[in-house]
Every structure is written in C-alpha cells, then in structure tokens.
Design an enzyme around this catalytic site. Structure first.
Site, PDB file in Angstrom:
ATOM      1  CB  SER A 148      -0.974  -0.010   1.169  1.00 25.55           C
ATOM      2  OG  SER A 148      -0.302  -0.274   2.369  1.00 25.55           O
ATOM      3  CE  LYS A 202      -7.440  -0.495   0.918  1.00 19.25           C
ATOM      4  NZ  LYS A 202      -7.537   0.650   1.828  1.00 19.25           N
ATOM      5  CG  HIS A 206      -4.020  -1.063  -1.863  1.00 18.93           C
ATOM      6  ND1 HIS A 206      -4.557   0.199  -2.014  1.00 18.93           N
ATOM      7  CD2 HIS A 206      -3.745  -1.198  -0.545  1.00 18.93           C
ATOM      8  CE1 HIS A 206      -4.586   0.812  -0.838  1.00 18.93           C
ATOM      9  NE2 HIS A 206      -4.108  -0.021   0.068  1.00 18.93           N
TER      10      HIS A 206
HETATM   11  C1  LIG Z   1      -3.186  -4.201   2.245  1.00 22.74           C
HETATM   12  C2  LIG Z   1      -4.335  -3.802   3.129  1.00 22.74           C
HETATM   13  N1  LIG Z   1      -4.939  -4.741   3.866  1.00 22.74           N
HETATM   14  C3  LIG Z   1      -5.964  -4.438   4.667  1.00 22.74           C
HETATM   15  C4  LIG Z   1      -6.446  -3.147   4.778  1.00 22.74           C
HETATM   16  C5  LIG Z   1      -7.561  -2.854   5.724  1.00 22.74           C
HETATM   17  O1  LIG Z   1      -8.786  -2.803   5.060  1.00 22.74           O
HETATM   18  P1  LIG Z   1     -10.090  -2.413   5.873  1.00 22.74           P
HETATM   19  O2  LIG Z   1     -10.189  -0.934   5.815  1.00 22.74           O
HETATM   20  O3  LIG Z   1     -11.202  -3.096   5.137  1.00 22.74           O
HETATM   21  O4  LIG Z   1      -9.918  -2.922   7.248  1.00 22.74           O
HETATM   22  C6  LIG Z   1      -5.862  -2.136   4.032  1.00 22.74           C
HETATM   23  C7  LIG Z   1      -6.369  -0.762   4.149  1.00 22.74           C
HETATM   24  O5  LIG Z   1      -5.754   0.210   3.898  1.00 22.74           O
HETATM   25  C8  LIG Z   1      -4.767  -2.467   3.196  1.00 22.74           C
HETATM   26  O6  LIG Z   1      -4.131  -1.530   2.494  1.00 22.74           O
END
Ligand SMILES: Cc1ncc(COP(=O)(O)O)c(C=O)c1O
Length: 384
Positions: free
Chosen positions: A161, A220, A189
């Site tokens: 990310s 997202k 992502h």
């Molecule tokens: C790689 C990754 N995993 C998990 C999440 C968490 O997602 P959530 O907002 O649905 O908890 C994010 C959020 O930014 C992320 O970038």
C-alpha cells in the site's frame, strides 16, 4: 502522516469538494470511480430500504440474501471455491492468521505487509517471522531455519500500500509448495486494479485458483462502502466459520454495504473497460514522471510513491499541491521508515490525461522549489 485532516464535502470523485474547495482527487482508494457509480448507489439505497440500517443478527446464525450473493460473487471474482465476509479486511486478516496458525505453527510475513497482517501475526499463537520485503531468497532461508512440523503459512500483500510494488506470486507459490506451507495474499489494493480484468494478483500471474487464501476489502476499488473477505476452499471456509473469533463474535457486514459491493463486483465482471483505463492512466503517469528523470518504475499498481526524503519536504509539497488544487497526501514516519517520507499518489480510472499532465507538472515544479532534482530526460519517451 499528514499533519492536518482534510474534510470531504462531496462524493469522492475526480473533482471533489475538499475543505470547501474543488480539488483534483489524487489520493483516494476509489480506483475505478465506483464509490459513486449510479448502480452502486442505487443498489445500496434499495438494500437500505429493504433491510434497514442493519440486521441486528449474529453472523453464525443468520445472514441476508444480498450478503450470500456477495459471498459467491467475490469468490468467483478471485477464482476461489467460496468466501467468508467480514466488516473489514482488518477483521478478515486477523481472523485468518489467528485461526489457521495455532500454537506450534509459523507465519512467514513480508516486512512491509499491512498493519492488519502484523496485528494478525501478533494475535496468532504461532510464531511469526518477518522476511525482507519481496525477498524470496530470504524467505526460503527463513523457512529452512524455522522448520516446523506444525502448519506454516506465507502471507504477503498483493500490492503493497505504501510502495505500489506487487508480490512476486510465482516465486511465493513455489516457496510455499517447497515448504509445504499455505499461502495467503491480501488483495486489498489489487482487486479491481491488477490483472487484465481486475481479478487481482492471481489473475495477473495466470494463477487463479492456486492461492489458498485471498483476503481483501470492499472499501477501495470494489465500491468503497466497506467490508472485507477471505476467499478460500469450502473446507477452509467451514473451519473459519466454526472457529474464527472475528466471524463468530463480531457483527455482520451491513446489507447496504454488501449490496454496494455486489453491484461493484458485477460491474467489474460485465466490463473490464475501467480496469484498462486505470492501467493506462498508471502507465502514462509513471512514464511522464520518468521523462522528467524522476524514479517511477513501471509497476502493475495504481499507487505511485514520490520519495522526497524528510517529512518536512513531504508536508511542504503536499500543502503546496493542495494550494494548487490537487490532493496528494504526505506519508511519513511512523507509517513509513524515517527518511523515507513520500507523496502517495493514487491513480483512478476517472482521471483524464489533462489531469495527469497537470499533476505531473505541479509535482515537478514543487519538487524543484524544495531542491529535489528535475533534470528533464527525453520527453518523447512518454506514451500511454
Ligand atoms: C493491504 C491492506 N490490507 C488491509 C487493509 C484494511 O482494510 P479495511 O479498511 O477493510 O480494514 C488495508 C487498508 O488500507 C490495506 O491496504
């Protein structure tokens, strides 16, 4: 992180009303522009009227028709047999790692994995071992030294990310096979972003159906309303339903959010045009930066970090860009390492070529102002 928090007063779209001003949005997870797509909004409002604000039921005991449809639609998107829904990907990652790896087991986790994977490692009663970012040689070495007779699992973000880098899936699949370990990929992502039709990391590498667990978020590209999932085999789903604390003791995904996500997944399945537009925008933007001698390797993601050194530089550039009408957040310690502050640009299918040119020019000009190099290379190298 950004010192101040911007207030959004409109839908998250190409030109968003941010802090009372029309601003070009270049820092959002609305990769395909589906968060305010008429079909997504309509589906959510219909579900809101049908089911109310929430079901007030316990997930192991009851679900809704729309949640069930989303379960099978997301499993199909990722090429998995089945799926389990959560209120967030954070819950999904914690549920996965806490449930699949118990005492005696080992988790091998990429050093730059998302915070929710790190939290899952902390909550798991197994041992967790960090391998250097994207370094499969290091992973293989660590697998040898932590040879457990219990279950082992390798876990990696699909797209990282803060870096925009992508997991080397073929190497990770080979490593997991050799070690007899399970493999989990977080496609938060990547879903809707990578692969010819946006089906994520496995589609990108022609490996649909080969990854044991794919986790992801609906917050997202897939509609933006929130919610998370684990796509896996029917057998693993049964185990998770029966023992994942997050699946048993936490509230279910709100039906209106499930309906929004379902509409987004269906849109993606019907037409990959937005995915291709996003990929072409990302290629063009990176090539434009490279033409000005900035570092922007061609990666299959919609996240472009622009490294500026210290957090002061990042804040100064982000603030100046906002004054020019472009929202690009500054990311610094503790989200990334000290001295690795950056602007984090997120591209979307809703951007036009003119938007991308405007942003590249503004970034180059602000980089020059703070003394980062700006030697133009061959401008003709830019292509879509
Ligand atoms: C790689 C990754 N995993 C998990 C999440 C968490 O997602 P959530 O907002 O649905 O908890 C994010 C959020 O930014 C992320 O970038």
């Amino acid at each position: 992180m950004a010192a101040t928090k911007s207030v959004l007063e409109s839908a998250n779209e190409r030109t968003s009303l941010l802090d009372g001003r029309a601003t070009l949005m270049m820092g959002s997870n609305n990769y395909l522009g589906l968060a305010n797509h008429p079909r997504v909004v309509e589906a959510a409002s219909l579900a809101l009227r049908a089911y109310g604000a929430g079901t007030c039921m316990n997930p192991p005991l009851a679900t809704t028709r729309v949640n069930e449809e989303l379960r099978f639609a997301i499993a199909e998107l990722h090429g998995s047999e089945d799926a389990l829904l959560f209120t967030s990907c954070t819950s999904a990652n914690v549920a996965l790692l806490d449930t699949v790896i118990t005492a005696g087991g080992v988790i091998f986790s990429d050093a730059l994995n998302h915070a929710s994977i790190i939290d899952g490692c902390r909550l798991s009663r197994g041992t967790s071992v960090r391998y250097s970012h994207a370094d499969v040689e290091d992973l293989n070495k660590l697998v040898q030294t932590h040879n457990s007779r219990d279950r082992a699992l390798i876990v990696s973000d699909g797209v990282f990310s803060m870096e925009g880098t992508a997991a080397a899936l073929p190497e990770l699949l080979a490593a997991s096979k050799q070690a007899g370990a399970l493999l989990a990929i977080d496609d938060s992502h990547s879903a809707g972003v990578v692969g010819p039709s946006g089906r994520g990391t496995a589609e990108l590498h022609g490996s649909l159906g080969q990854v044991d667990f794919i986790t992801g978020t609906f917050s997202k590209a897939l509609g933006g309303a929130g919610g998370g999932y684990i796509c896996t085999s029917r057998a693993w789903r049964e185990q998770l339903v029966g023992s994942a604390r997050m699946a048993i003791f936490s509230a279910p995904l709100q039906p209106a959010a499930a309906a929004a996500a379902l509409a987004a997944v269906r849109l993606l399945q019907e037409d990959s045009g937005l995915v291709q537009k996003l990929a072409s925008n990302a290629r063009y933007f990176r090539a434009s930066l490279r033409a000005l001698s900035f570092e922007a390797p061609d990666l299959p993601s919609a996240i472009v970090p622009f490294f500026v050194g210290g957090s002061d530089n990042a804040e100064s550039m982000s603030t100046a860009l906002l004054a020019r009408g472009i929202y690009i957040p500054a990311i610094s310690f503790p989200v990334v390492g000290r001295g690795q502050a950056r602007l984090r640009i997120q591209l979307s299918a809703f951007h036009t070529t003119a938007d991308l040119d405007f942003a590249v020019e503004a970034i180059a000009s602000e980089a020059k102002r703070i003394g980062l190099h700006d030697e133009p290379a061959d401008a003709s190298a830019v292509d879509a």
